[in-house]
Design a protein around this motif. Structure first.
Motif, PDB file in Angstrom:
ATOM      1  N   LEU A  64       0.811  -1.077  -0.058  1.00  0.00           N
ATOM      2  CA  LEU A  64       0.096   0.047   0.017  1.00  0.00           C
ATOM      3  C   LEU A  64       0.689   1.374  -0.085  1.00  0.00           C
ATOM      4  CD1 LEU A  64      -2.912  -0.858   2.397  1.00  0.00           C
ATOM      5  CD2 LEU A  64      -2.661  -1.048  -0.123  1.00  0.00           C
ATOM      6  N   CYS A  65       1.811   1.315   1.033  1.00  0.00           N
ATOM      7  CA  CYS A  65       2.558   2.656   0.782  1.00  0.00           C
ATOM      8  C   CYS A  65       3.951   2.517   0.195  1.00  0.00           C
ATOM      9  CB  CYS A  65       2.975   2.993   2.334  1.00  0.00           C
ATOM     10  SG  CYS A  65       3.971   1.887   3.417  1.00  0.00           S
TER      11      CYS A  65
ATOM     12  N   ALA B 167      -0.648 -10.400  -0.467  1.00  0.00           N
ATOM     13  CA  ALA B 167      -0.268  -9.122  -0.035  1.00  0.00           C
ATOM     14  C   ALA B 167       0.744  -8.790   1.040  1.00  0.00           C
ATOM     15  CB  ALA B 167      -1.593  -8.077   0.420  1.00  0.00           C
ATOM     16  N   ASP B 168       1.697  -7.912   1.002  1.00  0.00           N
ATOM     17  CA  ASP B 168       2.743  -7.789   1.882  1.00  0.00           C
ATOM     18  C   ASP B 168       2.329  -6.333   2.654  1.00  0.00           C
ATOM     19  OD1 ASP B 168       4.428  -9.935   1.437  1.00  0.00           O
ATOM     20  OD2 ASP B 168       4.790  -9.086  -0.420  1.00  0.00           O
ATOM     21  N   LEU B 169       2.058  -6.057   3.954  1.00  0.00           N
ATOM     22  CA  LEU B 169       1.625  -5.101   4.482  1.00  0.00           C
ATOM     23  C   LEU B 169       2.434  -4.894   5.761  1.00  0.00           C
ATOM     24  CD1 LEU B 169      -1.902  -6.117   4.322  1.00  0.00           C
ATOM     25  CD2 LEU B 169      -0.968  -4.300   2.985  1.00  0.00           C
ATOM     26  N   CYS B 170       2.493  -3.395   5.910  1.00  0.00           N
ATOM     27  CA  CYS B 170       3.120  -2.862   7.262  1.00  0.00           C
ATOM     28  C   CYS B 170       2.135  -2.852   8.357  1.00  0.00           C
ATOM     29  CB  CYS B 170       4.067  -1.508   6.918  1.00  0.00           C
ATOM     30  SG  CYS B 170       2.883  -0.308   6.686  1.00  0.00           S
TER      31      CYS B 170
ATOM     32  N   GLN C  17      -4.570  -3.176   8.676  1.00  0.00           N
ATOM     33  CA  GLN C  17      -5.959  -3.034   9.191  1.00  0.00           C
ATOM     34  C   GLN C  17      -6.769  -2.382   7.906  1.00  0.00           C
ATOM     35  OE1 GLN C  17      -3.337  -1.491  10.626  1.00  0.00           O
ATOM     36  NE2 GLN C  17      -3.718   0.533  11.037  1.00  0.00           N
ATOM     37  N   LEU C  18      -6.088  -1.881   6.936  1.00  0.00           N
ATOM     38  CA  LEU C  18      -6.845  -1.643   5.726  1.00  0.00           C
ATOM     39  C   LEU C  18      -6.918  -2.678   4.781  1.00  0.00           C
ATOM     40  CD1 LEU C  18      -4.995   1.923   5.218  1.00  0.00           C
ATOM     41  CD2 LEU C  18      -7.116   1.438   6.401  1.00  0.00           C
TER      42      LEU C  18
END
Length: 157
Positions: free
Chosen positions: A88-89, A105-108, A113-114
């Motif tokens: 996302l970022c 998906a790889d998320l921080c 939570q999104l």
């Protein structure tokens, strides 16, 4: 009973009973549960519990040079995951890395939570052995594989 977010060990068999931690205890997972286990983060009550006599996932953390996991520790806030960016970022993932078991998906920590409310993530808090990760996730073609086929939430997409 655990109220709110539940963390289920993905390396322990879950039949007849899974090993679970609440949010407060998950922060101590390296102390209260065997190394090098990883946990699934379940943000709400599941509709379809996971029951398996075998581990859901292989061991995903890198071994130290001595073949042990003693380097794992609860102080992971300063950890930077090598070559892993939040989808996302687009920033390098620092601290906990959330890897979706359905869409890869790889998320921080700031963006987990999104993500899709009907998905759940593996929480990775140490350096990952990418050869092991490739057993459950096609890194080159993320839509080709899913670490967990079993939908835990109704309405899974």
């Amino acid at each position: 009973p655990i109220v709110g977010v539940r963390y289920q060990c993905a390396n322990c068999p879950s039949d007849p009973k899974s090993y679970n931690l609440c949010s407060s205890c998950e922060n101590l997972s390296f102390i209260v549960h065997p190394l090098p286990h990883v946990f699934l983060k379940l943000n709400r009550r599941v509709d379809n519990p996971i029951f398996t006599p075998l581990p859901l996932l292989p061991v995903l953390y890198e071994e130290s040079e001595t073949g042990e996991y003693a380097h794992l520790q609860n102080d992971f806030e300063n950890l930077i995951h090598k070559e892993t960016y939040c989808d996302l970022c687009m920033s390098p993932i620092e601290g906990a890395w959330f890897k979706c078991v359905y869409c890869n998906a790889d998320l921080c920590d700031d963006h987990e939570q999104l993500h899709n409310e009907n998905h759940c993530c593996i929480v990775l808090k140490s350096q990952v052995d990418f050869d092991q990760l490739k057993l459950i996730a096609d890194i080159e073609n993320p839509n080709n594989t899913r670490a967990l086929i079993h939908p835990v939430y109704d309405g899974h997409t």
